[in-house]
Design a protein around this motif. Structure first.
Motif, PDB file in Angstrom:
ATOM      1  N   LYS A  79      -4.053   9.602  22.975  1.00  0.00           N
ATOM      2  CA  LYS A  79      -3.999   8.945  24.284  1.00  0.00           C
ATOM      3  C   LYS A  79      -4.164   9.917  25.444  1.00  0.00           C
ATOM      4  O   LYS A  79      -4.534   9.524  26.547  1.00  0.00           O
ATOM      5  CB  LYS A  79      -2.679   8.176  24.439  1.00  0.00           C
ATOM      6  CG  LYS A  79      -2.641   6.880  23.665  1.00  0.00           C
ATOM      7  CD  LYS A  79      -1.562   5.938  24.185  1.00  0.00           C
ATOM      8  CE  LYS A  79      -0.176   6.503  24.007  1.00  0.00           C
ATOM      9  NZ  LYS A  79       0.864   5.530  24.414  1.00  0.00           N
ATOM     10  N   ASN A  82      -7.550   9.887  27.302  1.00  0.00           N
ATOM     11  CA  ASN A  82      -7.988   8.623  27.886  1.00  0.00           C
ATOM     12  C   ASN A  82      -8.902   8.857  29.084  1.00  0.00           C
ATOM     13  O   ASN A  82      -8.535   9.546  30.044  1.00  0.00           O
ATOM     14  CB  ASN A  82      -6.767   7.799  28.317  1.00  0.00           C
ATOM     15  CG  ASN A  82      -7.161   6.488  28.931  1.00  0.00           C
ATOM     16  OD1 ASN A  82      -7.550   5.552  28.245  1.00  0.00           O
ATOM     17  ND2 ASN A  82      -7.063   6.415  30.257  1.00  0.00           N
ATOM     18  N   TYR A  84     -12.124   6.393  30.882  1.00  0.00           N
ATOM     19  CA  TYR A  84     -13.010   5.244  30.773  1.00  0.00           C
ATOM     20  C   TYR A  84     -14.487   5.635  30.863  1.00  0.00           C
ATOM     21  O   TYR A  84     -15.326   5.039  30.192  1.00  0.00           O
ATOM     22  CB  TYR A  84     -12.661   4.217  31.848  1.00  0.00           C
ATOM     23  CG  TYR A  84     -11.279   3.634  31.677  1.00  0.00           C
ATOM     24  CD1 TYR A  84     -10.981   2.850  30.565  1.00  0.00           C
ATOM     25  CD2 TYR A  84     -10.271   3.872  32.605  1.00  0.00           C
ATOM     26  CE1 TYR A  84      -9.715   2.306  30.387  1.00  0.00           C
ATOM     27  CE2 TYR A  84      -9.002   3.330  32.437  1.00  0.00           C
ATOM     28  CZ  TYR A  84      -8.729   2.563  31.324  1.00  0.00           C
ATOM     29  OH  TYR A  84      -7.467   2.034  31.145  1.00  0.00           O
ATOM     30  N   LEU A 101      -4.769   1.646  23.456  1.00  0.00           N
ATOM     31  CA  LEU A 101      -5.002   1.095  24.783  1.00  0.00           C
ATOM     32  C   LEU A 101      -3.785   1.339  25.667  1.00  0.00           C
ATOM     33  O   LEU A 101      -2.643   1.161  25.230  1.00  0.00           O
ATOM     34  CB  LEU A 101      -5.271  -0.412  24.681  1.00  0.00           C
ATOM     35  CG  LEU A 101      -5.578  -1.156  25.991  1.00  0.00           C
ATOM     36  CD1 LEU A 101      -6.880  -0.656  26.592  1.00  0.00           C
ATOM     37  CD2 LEU A 101      -5.658  -2.657  25.733  1.00  0.00           C
ATOM     38  N   LYS A 102      -4.031   1.751  26.898  1.00  0.00           N
ATOM     39  CA  LYS A 102      -2.937   1.985  27.830  1.00  0.00           C
ATOM     40  C   LYS A 102      -2.198   0.681  28.123  1.00  0.00           C
ATOM     41  O   LYS A 102      -2.809  -0.383  28.229  1.00  0.00           O
ATOM     42  CB  LYS A 102      -3.475   2.586  29.136  1.00  0.00           C
ATOM     43  CG  LYS A 102      -4.055   3.982  28.972  1.00  0.00           C
ATOM     44  CD  LYS A 102      -4.602   4.510  30.283  1.00  0.00           C
ATOM     45  CE  LYS A 102      -3.508   4.742  31.299  1.00  0.00           C
ATOM     46  NZ  LYS A 102      -4.021   5.363  32.541  1.00  0.00           N
ATOM     47  N   ASN A 104      -0.799  -0.336  30.788  1.00  0.00           N
ATOM     48  CA  ASN A 104      -1.053  -0.917  32.111  1.00  0.00           C
ATOM     49  C   ASN A 104      -2.529  -1.236  32.338  1.00  0.00           C
ATOM     50  O   ASN A 104      -2.953  -1.492  33.465  1.00  0.00           O
ATOM     51  CB  ASN A 104      -0.560   0.029  33.204  1.00  0.00           C
ATOM     52  CG  ASN A 104      -1.276   1.377  33.168  1.00  0.00           C
ATOM     53  OD1 ASN A 104      -1.984   1.699  32.211  1.00  0.00           O
ATOM     54  ND2 ASN A 104      -1.090   2.182  34.209  1.00  0.00           N
ATOM     55  N   ALA A 105      -3.333  -1.219  31.268  1.00  0.00           N
ATOM     56  CA  ALA A 105      -4.769  -1.495  31.406  1.00  0.00           C
ATOM     57  C   ALA A 105      -4.995  -2.952  31.797  1.00  0.00           C
ATOM     58  O   ALA A 105      -4.367  -3.863  31.258  1.00  0.00           O
ATOM     59  CB  ALA A 105      -5.490  -1.173  30.103  1.00  0.00           C
ATOM     60  N   LYS A 106      -5.917  -3.178  32.727  1.00  0.00           N
ATOM     61  CA  LYS A 106      -6.269  -4.528  33.154  1.00  0.00           C
ATOM     62  C   LYS A 106      -7.598  -4.909  32.511  1.00  0.00           C
ATOM     63  O   LYS A 106      -8.578  -4.171  32.606  1.00  0.00           O
ATOM     64  CB  LYS A 106      -6.378  -4.586  34.678  1.00  0.00           C
ATOM     65  CG  LYS A 106      -5.055  -4.312  35.394  1.00  0.00           C
ATOM     66  CD  LYS A 106      -5.223  -4.395  36.894  1.00  0.00           C
ATOM     67  CE  LYS A 106      -3.893  -4.130  37.614  1.00  0.00           C
ATOM     68  NZ  LYS A 106      -4.040  -4.192  39.083  1.00  0.00           N
ATOM     69  N   TYR A 107      -7.613  -6.060  31.873  1.00  0.00           N
ATOM     70  CA  TYR A 107      -8.819  -6.471  31.156  1.00  0.00           C
ATOM     71  C   TYR A 107      -8.920  -7.990  31.104  1.00  0.00           C
ATOM     72  O   TYR A 107      -7.951  -8.713  31.368  1.00  0.00           O
ATOM     73  CB  TYR A 107      -8.799  -5.909  29.734  1.00  0.00           C
ATOM     74  CG  TYR A 107      -7.614  -6.332  28.904  1.00  0.00           C
ATOM     75  CD1 TYR A 107      -7.627  -7.504  28.149  1.00  0.00           C
ATOM     76  CD2 TYR A 107      -6.436  -5.565  28.901  1.00  0.00           C
ATOM     77  CE1 TYR A 107      -6.522  -7.903  27.415  1.00  0.00           C
ATOM     78  CE2 TYR A 107      -5.327  -5.955  28.162  1.00  0.00           C
ATOM     79  CZ  TYR A 107      -5.381  -7.121  27.421  1.00  0.00           C
ATOM     80  OH  TYR A 107      -4.283  -7.523  26.702  1.00  0.00           O
ATOM     81  N   PHE A 129     -13.031  -4.606  30.908  1.00  0.00           N
ATOM     82  CA  PHE A 129     -12.023  -4.087  31.830  1.00  0.00           C
ATOM     83  C   PHE A 129     -12.160  -4.737  33.189  1.00  0.00           C
ATOM     84  O   PHE A 129     -13.271  -4.997  33.676  1.00  0.00           O
ATOM     85  CB  PHE A 129     -12.133  -2.570  31.960  1.00  0.00           C
ATOM     86  CG  PHE A 129     -11.592  -1.833  30.772  1.00  0.00           C
ATOM     87  CD1 PHE A 129     -10.251  -1.910  30.436  1.00  0.00           C
ATOM     88  CD2 PHE A 129     -12.422  -1.064  29.976  1.00  0.00           C
ATOM     89  CE1 PHE A 129      -9.744  -1.248  29.337  1.00  0.00           C
ATOM     90  CE2 PHE A 129     -11.929  -0.390  28.874  1.00  0.00           C
ATOM     91  CZ  PHE A 129     -10.588  -0.487  28.558  1.00  0.00           C
ATOM     92  N   THR A 134     -12.140   0.653  37.340  1.00  0.00           N
ATOM     93  CA  THR A 134     -12.236   0.741  35.884  1.00  0.00           C
ATOM     94  C   THR A 134     -13.488   0.045  35.368  1.00  0.00           C
ATOM     95  O   THR A 134     -14.174   0.554  34.482  1.00  0.00           O
ATOM     96  CB  THR A 134     -10.991   0.111  35.226  1.00  0.00           C
ATOM     97  OG1 THR A 134      -9.816   0.700  35.781  1.00  0.00           O
ATOM     98  CG2 THR A 134     -11.003   0.336  33.727  1.00  0.00           C
ATOM     99  N   ARG A 144     -10.325  -4.957  21.317  1.00  0.00           N
ATOM    100  CA  ARG A 144      -8.876  -4.755  21.382  1.00  0.00           C
ATOM    101  C   ARG A 144      -8.247  -5.351  20.134  1.00  0.00           C
ATOM    102  O   ARG A 144      -8.435  -6.539  19.837  1.00  0.00           O
ATOM    103  CB  ARG A 144      -8.297  -5.409  22.634  1.00  0.00           C
ATOM    104  CG  ARG A 144      -6.784  -5.330  22.758  1.00  0.00           C
ATOM    105  CD  ARG A 144      -6.315  -6.063  24.007  1.00  0.00           C
ATOM    106  NE  ARG A 144      -4.854  -6.034  24.115  1.00  0.00           N
ATOM    107  CZ  ARG A 144      -4.041  -6.950  23.595  1.00  0.00           C
ATOM    108  NH1 ARG A 144      -4.536  -7.971  22.894  1.00  0.00           N
ATOM    109  NH2 ARG A 144      -2.735  -6.848  23.756  1.00  0.00           N
TER     110      ARG A 144
END
Length: 270
Positions: A79, A82, A84, A101-102, A104-107, A129, A134, A144
Motif C-alpha cells: 500500500k 499507492n 493512481y 484499495l485505500k 477513503n477511496a471514492k469510486y 474512480f 483521482t 475491486r
C-alpha cells in the motif's frame, strides 16, 4: 491461464531503524533515523529480483516508477506504493497489478459479478474512480474484490487491473505476499542487519548489500546441492566449519571429514 513465462513480483519496502544521533545522514523524522529497503521478490523461488536502498524520507512510489517489468507481469504492490497515475501507466503498458484499495477511496460501481461466498469472497466489482483529481489521474476501469480470510476473520479489499483471473486467485496472489515478510524476517534474524559495524552511509549500505549477496549465495548453494536442508541449516553448518578446509558438498551431505569422495558438482560451485 497464466503463461509459465509470466513474471510475478512482490514489491515491498521495509524501514531499517537507525539512531539519528549516531546516523545523522539517515534523517527520517524529528528524532528518528531510517533507511528503506525496497525489494522485489520473484514468485519463482521467492528470490530477490531487484533491491534498492534509499533514505527513509524518500517516497516509496518514486522507486516503483523507475522499475521496468515484462509485459503481462503480475506485480503485487504494498500500500505504500499507492499512486493512481502509476496504476494507469501500468495498465497502458500491459502490466497487471494487485494491491489493497485505500479505505477513503471514492469510486463508482460500473458492474458486479457473482462470487462464491463459501470461499470467502464478498464481492467482485468493476469500478471507476470518482473525484476530479483521482478520475483524471486514473481514468481506466479497475476491479475491486472484497474478501474475508476464514482463518483470521479479517476483511480485505483488493484493487487490480486483471479481469481474467478468478477473484479467489487474485486474493491468493496477494496472500502469497506473506513470503516477503518471511524474507525480511529471515535476513534480519540470520544476516545481522539490525546492528551495524560502521556508522557512515557507505558502511551501512555495504553491510546490507553483503547480507543480500550472502542470501543469494545460500539460495544457490541449496539449489545446487539438491539436499533437503533449509537455508538456515546450511548457514549454521557453514558458520560452524568456517575455518575448516572441507569439500563443500561432502560437508553438506554430512560425510566424515576424512572422506575424499569425488563430486563433480564441487567444480560447478567453484
Amino acid at each position: 491461464m497464466i503463461r509459465p513465462s509470466v513474471c510475478r513480483l512482490r514489491i515491498v519496502y521495509r524501514h531499517v531503524d537507525l539512531c539519528l544521533s549516531v546516523f545523522p545522514w539517515a534523517d527520517f523524522r524529528t528524532t528518528k533515523g531510517a533507511i528503506k529497503l525496497h525489494v522485489g521478490l520473484n514468485h519463482a523461488g521467492y528470490l530477490p529480483e531487484f533491491v534498492t536502498v534509499t533514505e527513509g524520507k524518500n517516497h516509496d512510489v518514486i522507486v516503483g516508477r523507475t522499475l521496468a517489468f515484462p509485459k503481462e507481469s503480475i506485480v503485487v504492490i504494498d500500500k505504500g506504493y499507492n499512486d493512481y497515475t502509476w496504476y494507469k501507466q501500468l495498465t497502458e503498458r500491459g502490466i497487471f497489478f494487485v494491491t489493497r484499495l485505500k479505505t477513503n477511496a471514492k469510486y463508482r460501481i460500473v458492474s458486479r459479478r457473482p462470487v462464491l461466498k463459501g470461499r470467502g469472497l464478498i464481492c467482485d466489482q468493476t469500478i471507476e474512480f470518482g473525484g476530479p483529481q483521482t478520475a483524471k489521474k486514473c481514468p481506466v476501469q479497475l476491479r475491486r474484490i472484497a474478501y474475508r480470510d476464514s482463518e483470521t476473520g479479517k476483511r480485505y479489499v483488493f484493487l487490480t487491473n486483471n479481469f481474467k483471473l478468478a477473484a479467489k486467485t487474485i486474493a491468493d496472489i496477494y496472500k502469497a505476499r506473506w513470503q516477503v515478510e518471511l524474507f525480511f524476517k529471515w535476513i534480519k534474524q540470520n544476516l545481522k542487519i539490525k546492528s551495524f559495524v560502521g556508522t557512515s552511509k557507505n558502511a551501512v549500505m555495504t553491510q546490507i548489500w553483503i547480507a543480500l549477496c550472502m542470501y543469494l549465495l545460500l539460495a544457490f548453494l541449496k539449489f545446487q546441492s539438491k539436499l533437503q536442508k533449509s537455508t538456515q541449516q546450511i548457514l549454521r553448518l557453514l558458520q560452524m566449519n568456517l575455518f575448516e578446509k572441507r569439500d563443500l558438498m561432502a560437508l553438506l551431505r554430512g560425510d566424515p571429514p576424512g572422506d575424499k569422495q569425488p563430486n563433480i558438482n564441487q567444480n560447478i560451485l567453484l
